[in-house]
Write an enzyme that holds these catalytic residues in place. Structure first.
Site, PDB file in Angstrom:
ATOM      1  N   ARG A  74       0.825  -1.220   0.000  1.00 50.76           N
ATOM      2  CA  ARG A  74       0.000   0.000   0.000  1.00 50.76           C
ATOM      3  C   ARG A  74       0.858   1.268   0.000  1.00 50.76           C
ATOM      4  O   ARG A  74       0.344   2.360  -0.220  1.00 50.76           O
ATOM      5  CB  ARG A  74      -0.936  -0.008   1.202  1.00 50.76           C
ATOM      6  CG  ARG A  74      -0.242  -0.039   2.550  1.00 50.76           C
ATOM      7  CD  ARG A  74      -1.271  -0.114   3.687  1.00 50.76           C
ATOM      8  NE  ARG A  74      -0.626  -0.178   5.006  1.00 50.76           N
ATOM      9  CZ  ARG A  74      -0.202  -1.293   5.571  1.00 50.76           C
ATOM     10  NH1 ARG A  74      -0.342  -2.448   4.929  1.00 50.76           N
ATOM     11  NH2 ARG A  74       0.351  -1.269   6.771  1.00 50.76           N
ATOM     12  N   TYR A  75       2.153   1.096   0.289  1.00 50.90           N
ATOM     13  CA  TYR A  75       3.041   2.259   0.326  1.00 50.90           C
ATOM     14  C   TYR A  75       3.852   2.431  -0.959  1.00 50.90           C
ATOM     15  O   TYR A  75       4.227   3.540  -1.317  1.00 50.90           O
ATOM     16  CB  TYR A  75       4.016   2.146   1.509  1.00 50.90           C
ATOM     17  CG  TYR A  75       3.340   2.109   2.855  1.00 50.90           C
ATOM     18  CD1 TYR A  75       2.519   3.156   3.276  1.00 50.90           C
ATOM     19  CD2 TYR A  75       3.518   1.038   3.712  1.00 50.90           C
ATOM     20  CE1 TYR A  75       1.894   3.127   4.510  1.00 50.90           C
ATOM     21  CE2 TYR A  75       2.901   0.996   4.957  1.00 50.90           C
ATOM     22  CZ  TYR A  75       2.079   2.041   5.345  1.00 50.90           C
ATOM     23  OH  TYR A  75       1.469   2.015   6.561  1.00 50.90           O
ATOM     24  N   THR A  76       4.189   1.346  -1.624  1.00 53.13           N
ATOM     25  CA  THR A  76       5.064   1.441  -2.800  1.00 53.13           C
ATOM     26  C   THR A  76       4.255   1.658  -4.076  1.00 53.13           C
ATOM     27  O   THR A  76       3.066   1.330  -4.135  1.00 53.13           O
ATOM     28  CB  THR A  76       5.919   0.174  -2.954  1.00 53.13           C
ATOM     29  OG1 THR A  76       5.046  -0.955  -3.094  1.00 53.13           O
ATOM     30  CG2 THR A  76       6.809  -0.042  -1.742  1.00 53.13           C
TER      31      THR A  76
END
Length: 725
Positions: A74-76
């Protein structure tokens, strides 16, 4: 990702999207695996230290070579790298077959129409049921050159092919130190192991100081791993089941700390790998420090090659490098043929449409009249102008602006271009040479667009072996019957000065040097070797030999010898066979030893007899070489023959027959001698007896090897034969 619009197009690089969105599309449309499995695959394709040519352009934390994991999906963010155009550009041109996905809602390709063999470019690593693969990465330009050579000359020699593609090219660089012959064999057989070494520079500091900086590591090696290995050496832990550090651990620690003062990891954004080693003093030679580091850490390691791959037929098979390249060349030829057929059909369809429009423009008024007056204009147009249904449909859907005079000129120009393209495509399909020329041209263009310089240096070097310096001095190796070993400094110790545990006694005291080797004979004929320098010293009981070797299950140590590498011994078994071997023949690098003497069921090993011994009292300490062999059977037969009748067997075995034994008789022992031997045994009442046979008695028993010998009037049953001189 290409279907999601994340590929490089005419408008340039797209904006990356969250990796979670990509993983969701993969799971929903193509592969219902776990989300972590899909994300791990995406992460690996984005890591420039894992793949030589990363296929995904990742933004965010995608892990490090030290084993740090990537951030959550969900961050990259991710998008396709530009090089993926070599895999995907031709996918919608009829080049590969499509099959239904897992739920039949869409289709997925069987293969990707790769314009270069990515199996070699990025390599592969994996295991399956009963098989594994380990394909190293290679340089794109070199692979392209090899493919071009194979297209032009299918029968090109392996040597010429390896000049173009000499070795793997790892993402992290490093140096391949294996010989060209070893690399060629690995590529030829599809299996092998290459020796890979880190690369470093020496940085000079103030006042003559210097430091060694490693900036490239072998594949699969991280700075963290090297630091942990150095920590294990310099601060060793006591091994399980041991009470103290072993002599080997202590020696290794001392040898490394003698040359290394400190190590630190300065890797970061400016340098992906920067491992700094500081020498103990500036007087330490650079070669001495590098030798210790390469020998005891993963800065020099092995990289395996196993060219097992799933071929065009869908079967996983081990292949040679030539077979892999040839299979891709065949696949690419098929791909270009299918692409040309697909493009030709589109060109012919367009020509067909334009020819219909051209006919309409020549008879525009009549066409308009037919359309206005006819109830079935399509059928009327087909009948009047002999059009096809496809052409008639196109004419009925044509816009009024396309009936202008300028449009006729455009149609004529487009037709000329299409007919030229038709001729070229037809030539490619009809002429194999034209197809090969096009193939070579495309490979050269791709190599120019995406190729880069080789990162891994290929330069053969000898593998480093760090030798722990041992003071060469005289020592006596003391071995007890129950297998306790120790050393005493110097020679000439009287046997009665050696103390043993209760119930134990002396097996033998071997006068040798500290650089020599102790050989242990297992009851099954296996030999184990221990450096004399690794044996415990002092006046204590010593150490059980079983803690220094790994005995074969169900066996026990039965005999021992110690001496220099060239020291020779007569080895025999109770079934009457024997041969000559040297200490260096019996040495094994493994603690588990090696199989050396064939001991048949029911037989056993006799005590080994040295070929050299000291002279008699008054003759000095000069060593004398034995000239004859004496054999004695338990039944009391003695046979002597010349030593030259025995074979030196460097690889071990059963040997030759020493004496022809009577049924149920066994060989008590065999000894090499110059003038006399001592035969030991058990007399009446269980008393130990021994008899020394001088040269005259020995000559009376002289015969050829493998004869029965003569009955000796000993008065007891022999159980061992030893040599006085």
């Amino acid at each position: 990702m290409q279907r999601m619009g994340l590929g490089h197009g005419a408008s340039g690089a797209p904006k990356p999207v969250k990796s979670a969105r990509v993983v969701g599309d993969v799971l929903g449309r193509f592969h219902p695996h776990g989300d972590q499995a899909a994300y791990d695959a995406l992460v690996r394709m984005a890591q420039d230290f894992s793949q030589r040519y990363p296929l995904i352009d990742g933004q965010g934390n995608f892990g490090s070579r030290d084993g740090d994991g990537a951030a959550a999906m969900r961050y990259t963010e991710a998008r396709l790298a530009k090089i993926t155009s070599l895999l995907l550009d031709e996918i919608d041109e009829g080049t590969v077959d499509f099959i239904p996905n897992y739920d039949g809602s869409t289709e997925e390709p069987r293969q990707l129409p790769a314009r270069l063999p990515f199996t070699l470019l990025n390599g592969a690593s994996g295991i399956a049921v009963g098989m594994a693969t380990e394909i190293p990465s290679h340089n794109l330009r070199e692979v392209a050159n090899a493919c071009i050579a194979l297209v032009k000359q299918p029968n090109i020699s392996d040597e010429a092919l390896l000049e173009l593609l000499p070795a793997p090219d790892y993402p992290g660089g490093g140096q391949i130190i294996s010989s060209a012959h070893d690399i060629a064999q690995a590529y030829k057989t599809g299996r092998g192991s290459l020796k890979v070494r880190a690369r470093w520079v020496i940085e000079d500091l103030a006042r003559g100081q210097w430091q060694l900086v490693v900036n490239e590591l072998p594949p699969g090696v991280s700075t963290q791993r090297v630091l942990e290995e150095i920590e294990d050496i310099t601060n060793p832990k006591v091994k399980t089941g041991k009470k103290a550090l072993t002599a080997e651990q202590t020696q290794l620690k001392a040898s490394l700390l003698a040359v290394l003062d400190g190590v630190r990891d300065e890797s970061g954004k400016e340098a992906a790998v920067r491992l700094v080693f500081e020498p103990k003093t500036r007087a330490i030679s650079q070669e001495e420090l590098t030798t210790q580091l390469l020998a005891h850490t993963s800065l020099e390691t092995s990289s395996s090659i196993n060219l097992t791959m799933v071929g065009i037929d869908g079967k996983p098979v081990p292949k040679s490098l030539r077979q892999m390249l040839a299979e891709w060349v065949s696949f690419r030829q098929t791909t270009i043929t299918k692409r040309s057929n697909s493009r030709l059909s589109k060109v012919l369809d367009r020509i067909h449409i334009l020819e219909g429009r051209q006919l309409v423009l020549l008879n525009i008024d009549e066409v308009i009249a037919i359309i206005r007056q006819s109830d079935e204009p399509k059928a009327a147009l087909i009948e009047r102008f002999k059009l096809s249904e496809r052409q008639a449909e196109d004419i009925l859907e044509i816009r009024l602006r396309q009936l202008a005079r300028l449009e006729a000129i455009k149609i004529e120009q487009e037709l000329d271009k299409l007919r030229d393209e038709q001729a070229k495509l037809q030539d490619i399909l009809d002429n194999p040479n034209s197809l090969k020329r096009l193939m070579v041209k495309e490979i050269e263009a791709d190599a120019k667009a995406f190729g880069d310089e080789r990162r891994t240096l290929v330069q053969a070097e000898k593998r480093v072996v760090a030798e722990i310096k041992i003071v060469d001095e005289p020592v006596t190796v003391v071995v007890s019957d129950k297998g306790w070993v120790r050393t005493r400094t110097g020679h000439g110790h009287a046997p009665d000065v050696f103390a043993f545990k209760a119930g134990d006694q002396l097996y033998g005291a071997f006068e040798c040097r500290s650089v020599d080797t102790l050989i242990v004979f297992g009851s099954a004929g296996r030999t184990y070797s221990v450096p004399v320098s690794a044996l415990p010293g002092g006046r204590g009981d010593g150490q059980p030999i079983t803690t220094l070797i790994e005995l074969e299950p169900g066996t026990q140590p039965v005999h021992y010898v110690a001496g220099a590498a060239a020291a020779g011994f007569v080895l025999s078994t109770t079934d009457g066979y024997g041969f000559v071997a040297q200490v260096q023949d019996m040495v094994s690098r493994q603690k588990a030893g090696k199989s050396f003497i064939n001991v048949t069921p029911g037989a056993a090993l006799n005590r080994p007899s040295p070929l050299l011994a000291k002279g008699r009292e008054g003759e000095g300490d000069a060593l004398q070489m034995a000239t004859h062999v004496a054999c004695a059977s338990v039944g009391g037969r003695v046979l002597t023959f010349e030593l030259t009748e025995l074979k030196h067997m460097a690889k071990g075995g059963r040997g030759l027959m020493l004496i022809d034994l009577e049924p149920k008789d066994t060989l008590a022992g065999a000894a090499a001698y110059v003038r006399s031997v001592t035969i030991s045994g058990i007399g009446r009442g269980g008393k130990a007896r021994e008899e020394t046979l001088e040269i005259r008695s020995l000559n009376n028993a002289r015969g050829a090897r493998a004869r029965k010998g003569k009955v000796a009037d000993l008065g007891f049953k022999p159980n061992a034969v030893t040599r006085v001189v």
